[in-house]
Design a protein around this motif. Sequence first.
Motif, PDB file in Angstrom:
ATOM      1  N   ASP A  55       0.865  -1.190   0.000  1.00 46.80           N
ATOM      2  CA  ASP A  55       0.000   0.000   0.000  1.00 46.80           C
ATOM      3  C   ASP A  55       0.895   1.232   0.000  1.00 46.80           C
ATOM      4  OD1 ASP A  55      -1.630   2.179   0.650  1.00 46.80           O
ATOM      5  OD2 ASP A  55      -2.946   0.991   1.935  1.00 46.80           O
ATOM      6  N   ILE A  56       0.896   1.977  -1.101  1.00 47.35           N
ATOM      7  CA  ILE A  56       1.784   3.131  -1.230  1.00 47.35           C
ATOM      8  C   ILE A  56       1.476   4.209  -0.193  1.00 47.35           C
ATOM      9  CG2 ILE A  56       0.398   4.408  -2.901  1.00 47.35           C
ATOM     10  CD1 ILE A  56       4.254   4.045  -2.831  1.00 47.35           C
ATOM     11  N   ASN A  57       0.230   4.278   0.273  1.00 47.75           N
ATOM     12  CA  ASN A  57      -0.118   5.268   1.294  1.00 47.75           C
ATOM     13  C   ASN A  57       0.651   5.006   2.590  1.00 47.75           C
ATOM     14  OD1 ASN A  57      -2.272   6.602  -0.285  1.00 47.75           O
ATOM     15  ND2 ASN A  57      -3.300   4.630  -0.066  1.00 47.75           N
ATOM     16  N   LYS A  58       0.818   3.751   2.918  1.00 47.00           N
ATOM     17  CA  LYS A  58       1.574   3.382   4.127  1.00 47.00           C
ATOM     18  C   LYS A  58       3.071   3.544   3.893  1.00 47.00           C
ATOM     19  CE  LYS A  58      -2.103   0.221   5.543  1.00 47.00           C
ATOM     20  NZ  LYS A  58      -2.542  -1.186   5.654  1.00 47.00           N
ATOM     21  N   VAL A  59       3.507   3.236   2.680  1.00 48.19           N
ATOM     22  CA  VAL A  59       4.917   3.435   2.336  1.00 48.19           C
ATOM     23  C   VAL A  59       5.274   4.918   2.447  1.00 48.19           C
ATOM     24  CG1 VAL A  59       6.646   3.239   0.503  1.00 48.19           C
ATOM     25  CG2 VAL A  59       4.968   1.405   0.839  1.00 48.19           C
ATOM     26  N   ARG A  60       4.371   5.764   1.983  1.00 45.51           N
ATOM     27  CA  ARG A  60       4.605   7.216   2.046  1.00 45.51           C
ATOM     28  C   ARG A  60       4.842   7.674   3.481  1.00 45.51           C
ATOM     29  NH1 ARG A  60       1.661  11.306   3.484  1.00 45.51           N
ATOM     30  NH2 ARG A  60      -0.239  10.061   3.654  1.00 45.51           N
ATOM     31  N   VAL A  61       4.002   7.208   4.395  1.00 43.57           N
ATOM     32  CA  VAL A  61       4.164   7.577   5.804  1.00 43.57           C
ATOM     33  C   VAL A  61       5.491   7.058   6.342  1.00 43.57           C
ATOM     34  CG1 VAL A  61       3.227   7.308   8.132  1.00 43.57           C
ATOM     35  CG2 VAL A  61       1.676   7.665   6.197  1.00 43.57           C
ATOM     36  N   GLY A  62       5.840   5.845   5.940  1.00 39.64           N
ATOM     37  CA  GLY A  62       7.076   5.234   6.414  1.00 39.64           C
ATOM     38  C   GLY A  62       8.316   5.987   5.985  1.00 39.64           C
ATOM     39  N   ILE A  63       8.351   6.440   4.744  1.00 32.45           N
ATOM     40  CA  ILE A  63       9.556   7.142   4.278  1.00 32.45           C
ATOM     41  C   ILE A  63       9.511   8.633   4.617  1.00 32.45           C
ATOM     42  CG2 ILE A  63       9.904   5.472   2.420  1.00 32.45           C
ATOM     43  CD1 ILE A  63       8.976   7.600   0.436  1.00 32.45           C
ATOM     44  N   GLY A  64       8.305   9.212   4.654  1.00 32.00           N
ATOM     45  CA  GLY A  64       8.187  10.639   4.939  1.00 32.00           C
ATOM     46  C   GLY A  64       8.607  11.003   6.351  1.00 32.00           C
ATOM     47  N   SER A  65       8.531  10.048   7.271  1.00 30.21           N
ATOM     48  CA  SER A  65       8.937  10.305   8.650  1.00 30.21           C
ATOM     49  C   SER A  65      10.443  10.489   8.786  1.00 30.21           C
ATOM     50  CB  SER A  65       8.471   9.158   9.553  1.00 30.21           C
ATOM     51  OG  SER A  65       9.031   7.928   9.111  1.00 30.21           O
ATOM     52  N   ASP A  66      11.179  10.113   7.766  1.00 31.11           N
ATOM     53  CA  ASP A  66      12.620  10.346   7.733  1.00 31.11           C
ATOM     54  C   ASP A  66      12.841  11.820   7.400  1.00 31.11           C
ATOM     55  OD1 ASP A  66      15.352  10.560   6.971  1.00 31.11           O
ATOM     56  OD2 ASP A  66      15.397   8.460   6.355  1.00 31.11           O
ATOM     57  N   SER A  67      13.480  12.551   8.304  1.00 32.71           N
ATOM     58  CA  SER A  67      13.656  13.994   8.118  1.00 32.71           C
ATOM     59  C   SER A  67      14.471  14.326   6.873  1.00 32.71           C
ATOM     60  CB  SER A  67      14.321  14.615   9.351  1.00 32.71           C
ATOM     61  OG  SER A  67      15.605  14.035   9.575  1.00 32.71           O
ATOM     62  N   ARG A  68      15.260  13.383   6.407  1.00 33.40           N
ATOM     63  CA  ARG A  68      16.033  13.629   5.185  1.00 33.40           C
ATOM     64  C   ARG A  68      15.148  13.603   3.944  1.00 33.40           C
ATOM     65  NH1 ARG A  68      20.117   8.791   5.865  1.00 33.40           N
ATOM     66  NH2 ARG A  68      18.066   7.861   6.299  1.00 33.40           N
ATOM     67  N   ILE A  69      13.971  13.004   4.060  1.00 33.38           N
ATOM     68  CA  ILE A  69      13.042  12.889   2.928  1.00 33.38           C
ATOM     69  C   ILE A  69      11.874  13.848   3.091  1.00 33.38           C
ATOM     70  CG2 ILE A  69      11.485  11.321   1.685  1.00 33.38           C
ATOM     71  CD1 ILE A  69      13.366   9.024   2.525  1.00 33.38           C
ATOM     72  N   GLY A  70      11.177  13.762   4.233  1.00 30.33           N
ATOM     73  CA  GLY A  70      10.042  14.653   4.483  1.00 30.33           C
ATOM     74  C   GLY A  70       8.811  14.240   3.695  1.00 30.33           C
ATOM     75  N   TYR A  71       7.700  14.908   3.993  1.00 32.23           N
ATOM     76  CA  TYR A  71       6.418  14.538   3.381  1.00 32.23           C
ATOM     77  C   TYR A  71       6.059  15.355   2.134  1.00 32.23           C
ATOM     78  CZ  TYR A  71       5.472  11.656   7.474  1.00 32.23           C
ATOM     79  OH  TYR A  71       5.538  10.684   8.445  1.00 32.23           O
ATOM     80  N   SER A  72       6.760  16.432   1.886  1.00 32.19           N
ATOM     81  CA  SER A  72       6.416  17.272   0.733  1.00 32.19           C
ATOM     82  C   SER A  72       6.716  16.561  -0.588  1.00 32.19           C
ATOM     83  CB  SER A  72       7.208  18.585   0.787  1.00 32.19           C
ATOM     84  OG  SER A  72       6.873  19.335   1.918  1.00 32.19           O
ATOM     85  N   PHE A  73       5.753  16.635  -1.491  1.00 33.78           N
ATOM     86  CA  PHE A  73       5.899  16.142  -2.861  1.00 33.78           C
ATOM     87  C   PHE A  73       6.130  14.631  -2.942  1.00 33.78           C
ATOM     88  CE2 PHE A  73       6.560  20.634  -3.209  1.00 33.78           C
ATOM     89  CZ  PHE A  73       5.992  20.969  -4.431  1.00 33.78           C
ATOM     90  N   ILE A  74       5.644  13.877  -1.952  1.00 34.27           N
ATOM     91  CA  ILE A  74       5.744  12.406  -2.066  1.00 34.27           C
ATOM     92  C   ILE A  74       4.351  11.769  -2.039  1.00 34.27           C
ATOM     93  CG2 ILE A  74       8.081  12.336  -1.111  1.00 34.27           C
ATOM     94  CD1 ILE A  74       6.804  11.181   1.487  1.00 34.27           C
TER      95      ILE A  74
END
Length: 452
Positions: free
Chosen positions: A248-267
């Motif tokens: 589920d890409i929605n869950k993947v997004r949360v998983g990677i966005g929590s990394d401050s080096r990546i963040g949630y913007s534009f993902i």
Amino acid sequence: MKLSIIGTGYVGLVTGACFAQMGNSVICVDIDEKKINNLKKGIIPIYEPGLEEIVKNNFKIGTLEFTTDIKYALKNSDIVFIAVGTPQGEDGSADLQYVLAVAKDIGKYMTHPLIVVDKSTVPVGTADKVRETIKKELEIRVENKELTEGEFKELMEFDVVSNPEFLKEGDAVNDFLKPDRVVIGADNEKSMEILKELYAPFTRSHERFIGMDVRSAELTKYAANAMLATKISFMNEMAKIAEAVGADINKVRVGIGSDSRIGYSFIYPGVGYGGSCFPKDVKALEKIAIDAGVEPKIIKAVEEVNKEQRIYFLNKILNRFKDIKNKTFAIWGLSFKPETDDMREAPSITIIKELIKRGAKIKAYDPKAMNEAKNFWLKDVKNIEYFDNKYDTLNNSNAMILVTEWKEFRSPDFFEMKKRLKNPIIFDGRNQYKKEKLNELGFEYYQIGVSS
């Protein structure tokens, strides 16, 4: 300060209005007489939250003027911003004809040394071309005895600097008044200091002024947009992978966005980017790189993934219905993003045209972009009907297709939707809803990056 803004599109009008808001004397210039007359009447040619009020207020108190007379504007200004369009040329490069036409007029008509600011998104080396164009026109004026050698020498004190814009459509006024950064490219220290003083009211609470050489500033704009476009295309490619392997890409997004080096913007996965900047700027950067002898492998892939994403989403609809001839689809959202009426490179255009080409009928609704669709982008498209209410598009439709994530689409009345739709089917191009909830309500629900 006394400023002129040449061009009253998204960038020019926002720039002029916001500088006037801070007390500067601003003259906005455009060759479109109808647009200028409308602006004088308070009729704004674009939808941008907060812009209309600022324009009307500053026009009323006299800090903001509108004219088609560039001679008048140059005579009464010390700084001139070039904010005209740089459309994509046939070879993918930015077309500089409008920028250089303004430069030519500056050379023809300026009466005192000016700081000329490239605000338009332009390729590396454009400031040199603008400078050369102005100089050439000044030399012609000397040849024609319009200027003495002494006057020519004085006018040659003009300077050209780069000041790329970083305005998000739908939030442009706020971006200008409270910028993340102000980038100025100048090779003249005096010009740099003047521009720093001009922008000081916007950066008082935090030092956001970034000075650099002209060419680096020109490249910064393209690099920024290409990076953001890359994040979008990367996430859309990950969505395909997630769907293929049962994740589920929605869950993947949360998983990677929590990394401050990546963040949630534009993902956020979706149907791909559009608008006036990303598609054009990615292509222009590709051309800049190729011309410089560099193979832009990542940039090419970003563009390719974005184009394919619309077809990937379209195929979800085609795979579900097989034959869509005489089927009716409700489209929610036409603009390329929320909070704007801009439909340039909007995914909705591709999706609608491909559905109609296969025999489908379309019922469309958008809070702001329907006039743009009717009068320009979809003007010649048949079998499309527009509605003033999102729910009315659903009547006897075979499915609803959400294309643009306007706020009013976030929490709709699903019971009303189910009652009106011929089939309770939703294709969500922005992953706005909860799959489990919709399945419980009896909907067939299709998302990006989630297996059905």
